[in-house]
Write a protein that holds these residues in place. Structure first.
Motif, PDB file in Angstrom:
ATOM      1  N   ARG A 454       9.723   6.168 -18.224  1.00  8.19           N
ATOM      2  CA  ARG A 454       8.340   7.185 -17.823  1.00  8.19           C
ATOM      3  C   ARG A 454       7.026   6.467 -16.579  1.00  8.19           C
ATOM      4  N   LEU A 455       6.639   4.819 -17.067  1.00  6.06           N
ATOM      5  CA  LEU A 455       6.041   4.572 -17.282  1.00  6.06           C
ATOM      6  C   LEU A 455       6.136   3.313 -15.873  1.00  6.06           C
ATOM      7  N   TRP A 456       7.316   3.769 -14.998  1.00  2.00           N
ATOM      8  CA  TRP A 456       7.675   3.275 -14.003  1.00  2.00           C
ATOM      9  C   TRP A 456       7.314   4.834 -13.008  1.00  2.00           C
ATOM     10  N   HIS A 457       7.124   5.833 -12.657  1.00  2.00           N
ATOM     11  CA  HIS A 457       6.536   7.017 -12.460  1.00  2.00           C
ATOM     12  C   HIS A 457       4.835   7.240 -11.996  1.00  2.00           C
ATOM     13  N   ALA A 458       4.368   6.321 -12.804  1.00  2.00           N
ATOM     14  CA  ALA A 458       3.052   5.664 -13.231  1.00  2.00           C
ATOM     15  C   ALA A 458       2.495   4.943 -11.778  1.00  2.00           C
ATOM     16  N   VAL A 459       2.278   5.397 -10.588  1.00  2.00           N
ATOM     17  CA  VAL A 459       1.726   4.752  -9.724  1.00  2.00           C
ATOM     18  C   VAL A 459       0.791   4.117  -9.372  1.00  2.00           C
ATOM     19  N   PRO A 460       0.401   2.768  -9.945  1.00  2.00           N
ATOM     20  CA  PRO A 460      -0.984   2.479 -10.058  1.00  2.00           C
ATOM     21  C   PRO A 460      -1.540   2.839  -7.876  1.00  2.00           C
ATOM     22  N   ALA A 461      -2.599   2.504  -7.839  1.00  5.07           N
ATOM     23  CA  ALA A 461      -3.583   2.544  -6.672  1.00  5.07           C
ATOM     24  C   ALA A 461      -2.880   1.106  -5.633  1.00  5.07           C
ATOM     25  N   PHE A 462      -2.544   0.679  -4.721  1.00  2.00           N
ATOM     26  CA  PHE A 462      -3.399  -0.864  -4.161  1.00  2.00           C
ATOM     27  C   PHE A 462      -4.297  -0.901  -3.527  1.00  2.00           C
ATOM     28  N   VAL A 468      -1.273  -3.907 -12.347  1.00  2.00           N
ATOM     29  CA  VAL A 468      -0.614  -4.711 -13.812  1.00  2.00           C
ATOM     30  C   VAL A 468       0.781  -3.858 -13.999  1.00  2.00           C
ATOM     31  N   TRP A 469       0.208  -3.277 -14.103  1.00  2.00           N
ATOM     32  CA  TRP A 469       1.317  -2.800 -15.230  1.00  2.00           C
ATOM     33  C   TRP A 469       2.971  -2.240 -14.353  1.00  2.00           C
ATOM     34  N   LEU A 470       2.579  -2.575 -12.858  1.00  2.00           N
ATOM     35  CA  LEU A 470       4.020  -2.497 -12.453  1.00  2.00           C
ATOM     36  C   LEU A 470       4.341  -3.922 -12.450  1.00  2.00           C
ATOM     37  N   ARG A 471       3.559  -4.548 -12.235  1.00  2.00           N
ATOM     38  CA  ARG A 471       4.573  -5.690 -12.053  1.00  2.00           C
ATOM     39  C   ARG A 471       4.239  -6.530 -13.721  1.00  2.00           C
ATOM     40  N   MET A 472       4.651  -5.856 -14.747  1.00  2.00           N
ATOM     41  CA  MET A 472       4.995  -6.220 -16.191  1.00  2.00           C
ATOM     42  C   MET A 472       5.840  -5.360 -16.253  1.00  2.00           C
ATOM     43  N   LEU A 473       6.238  -4.179 -16.013  1.00  2.00           N
ATOM     44  CA  LEU A 473       7.251  -3.410 -15.630  1.00  2.00           C
ATOM     45  C   LEU A 473       8.280  -4.115 -14.617  1.00  2.00           C
ATOM     46  N   GLU A 474       8.463  -5.033 -13.195  1.00  3.32           N
ATOM     47  CA  GLU A 474       9.211  -5.419 -13.094  1.00  3.32           C
ATOM     48  C   GLU A 474       9.617  -7.052 -13.950  1.00  3.32           C
ATOM     49  N   ARG A 476       9.554  -7.445 -16.462  1.00  4.73           N
ATOM     50  CA  ARG A 476      10.671  -7.101 -18.399  1.00  4.73           C
ATOM     51  C   ARG A 476      11.767  -6.620 -17.387  1.00  4.73           C
ATOM     52  N   ARG A 477      11.712  -5.838 -16.510  1.00  5.84           N
ATOM     53  CA  ARG A 477      12.813  -6.070 -15.958  1.00  5.84           C
ATOM     54  C   ARG A 477      13.939  -7.458 -15.387  1.00  5.84           C
ATOM     55  N   ASP A 478      12.862  -8.006 -14.592  1.00  4.44           N
ATOM     56  CA  ASP A 478      13.910  -9.004 -14.074  1.00  4.44           C
ATOM     57  C   ASP A 478      13.990  -9.887 -15.384  1.00  4.44           C
ATOM     58  N   SER A 479      13.449  -9.728 -16.222  1.00  7.85           N
ATOM     59  CA  SER A 479      14.246 -10.826 -17.267  1.00  7.85           C
ATOM     60  C   SER A 479      14.942  -9.679 -17.884  1.00  7.85           C
TER      61      SER A 479
END
Length: 479
Positions: A454-462, A468-474, A476-479
């Motif tokens: 669900r955190l993938w749907h919490a979009v951080p502003a640029f 960093v929340w999006l980058r940490m999810l990425e 985790r996904r890539d590892s």
């Protein structure tokens, strides 16, 4: 000659710091007659000797640290801080150590104030020795709440009473910067006061028994703080403690270190922990041990006393020594007292209105150093100690566009811990300039047990550091 009288209330609160005020506010708002007893200033440690004055001292230091790294304004802020202006701001934020405003709030909330030293004398009974020497006896129909807080714990050092050391109180209320300040302790108080007074012109020597600063937090946090303190001119030493110290006739503090070294300073601050203010509040009259932390269950009811009438909230119970966490406990305790007073059933399940679940699972804290450190929930240290399996996801904050906008030479790190079975975040630590504002999002993610998907749907502003929340999810996904 003294006089004695007896007054009856629904609720008696001993201690008028932020915690006691919040307990009293909840019970009074529900219609229960409430009196609060205070021997010092209404508003407590946080308002006058801790949170408010310390952050007032630190804010100018942190703002200058940020500004000196921003192109276009860096030359304008390279001068020393205006010490007089900083201390005047500190005094304003501490209300000049007067509690008129806090007393006015109590009156507006319909809470009675009794000044004096309160102590238990038996079940639902409190005796108050007033400043005039009179004794007032109080009886509670429903509850007594202990919110007496904590005090600085000094080490068992020979002759310490003649040393006249600083504790956190002196460190936050001093009228002038000492030329040389020795800080003993690697925890939050030690590193924050080292940061503040070094910025205000003191030559700080920070002595730590441990091999790093902030030993209860993720190691990278202490490493970043150490790096910046040393860059600011502080002398940070590890694996060393004070073996002996004395204050000479000229006022100089002479310190002998455990490694045989010697050090001289104008003042010495011991930031070596906290102890409960429970020695002189009559615990022995209800079967408890004076001077101990007061154990409670998650409803903040004292476990060692039968009858469900005695409560302890805030530092005195030792659950989580933060003002904000004590106020959280006060809200829970107030709700429990009210429910019991009106014969309502308690809901004590996890995350319920009558359970201080966050004390064990989501305690947030910020260390206002350069860089800031913000942490909530589990750390890898605690996970290893308890044998709890976690996924660890790290990200370099300097790789974020928002961080580089904040400071072009940004240095920082983020870490989240994920429960591999429940797939929810159970811990987060951020170290870097401005990261305190990331903490609430992490606290919400943990307390709400938001699934990682669900955190993938919490979009951080640029471009913000919260990306960093999006980058940490990425990561985790890539590892």
């Amino acid at each position: 000659m003294t006089t004695e009288n007896i007054q009856t209330y629904d609720v008696i609160v001993i201690g008028a710091g932020p915690v006691g005020e919040n307990v009293a506010d909840r019970t009074s708002a529900a219609g229960l007659s409430t009196v609060i007893v205070e021997s010092e200033l209404v508003g407590g440690e946080c308002s006058y000797w801790a949170c408010e004055p310390s952050k007032a001292l630190l804010r100018p230091a942190l703002m200058r640290a940020d500004a000196t790294h921003v192109p276009g304004i860096d030359p304008a802020v390279g001068n020393p801080l205006d010490v007089e202006a900083v201390l005047a701001h500190r005094d304003r934020m501490s209300a000049h150590w007067k509690d008129d405003g806090q007393v006015a709030w109590l009156e507006s909330a319909g809470i009675d104030l009794l000044r004096g030293h309160g102590r238990l004398t038996g079940e639902r009974e409190v005796s108050v020795r007033t400043p005039s020497g009179d004794t007032v006896r109080l009886r509670a129909r429903h509850a007594v709440a202990l919110s007496t807080g904590s005090r600085a714990a000094l080490p068992p050092l020979a002759g310490i009473e003649n040393l006249r050391p600083w504790t956190s109180r002196e460190a936050t209320s001093a009228s002038t910067p000492p030329r040389r300040l020795a800080v003993v302790g690697a925890g939050v108080v030690g590193v924050e006061m080292a940061t503040a007074w070094q910025a205000l012109g003191s030559q700080v020597t920070l002595l730590a028994r441990t091999d790093g600063l902030l030993p209860r937090m993720e190691p990278f946090a202490g490493e970043l703080v150490t790096e910046r303190l040393r860059e600011a001119g502080a002398d940070v030493r590890f694996g060393v403690s004070v073996a002996a110290a004395d204050r000479a006739a000229d006022g100089e503090v002479r310190i002998t270190l455990s490694d045989g070294g010697e050090l001289t300073a104008d003042e010495i601050l011991f930031a070596t922990g906290r102890a409960p203010r429970s020695e002189e509040i009559g615990l022995e009259t209800v079967g408890l041990t004076p001077g101990d932390w007061i154990a409670t269950d998650d409803s903040l009811t004292v476990t060692g006393v039968p009858g469900d009438w005695l409560y302890a909230a805030g530092d005195v119970n030792g659950r989580a020594l933060f003002t904000h966490q004590g106020k959280y406990q006060a809200r829970i305790a107030g709700a429990v007292i009210v429910a019991r007073a009106f014969g309502e059933r308690l809901d004590t399940d996890r995350w319920s209105p009558h359970s201080a679940t966050a004390d064990g699972e989501a305690v947030p804290g910020v260390v206002f150093t350069d860089p800031e450190v913000a942490s909530v929930g589990l750390t890898t240290i605690e996970a290893a100690r308890t044998g709890r399996a976690v996924e660890v996801v790290d990200h370099d904050l300097a790789r974020l566009a928002g961080a580089l906008q904040y400071r072009p030479d940004y240095r920082g790190k983020a870490r989240i811990l994920i429960d591999p079975d429940r797939r929810v975040v159970v811990g987060a630590t951020f170290a870097g300039p401005g990261v305190s504002e990331l903490l609430y999002s992490a606290t919400v993610a943990i307390t709400a047990e938001v699934p990682v998907e669900r955190l993938w749907h919490a979009v951080p502003a640029f471009p913000t550091i919260s990306e960093v929340w999006l980058r940490m999810l990425e990561t985790r996904r890539d590892s």
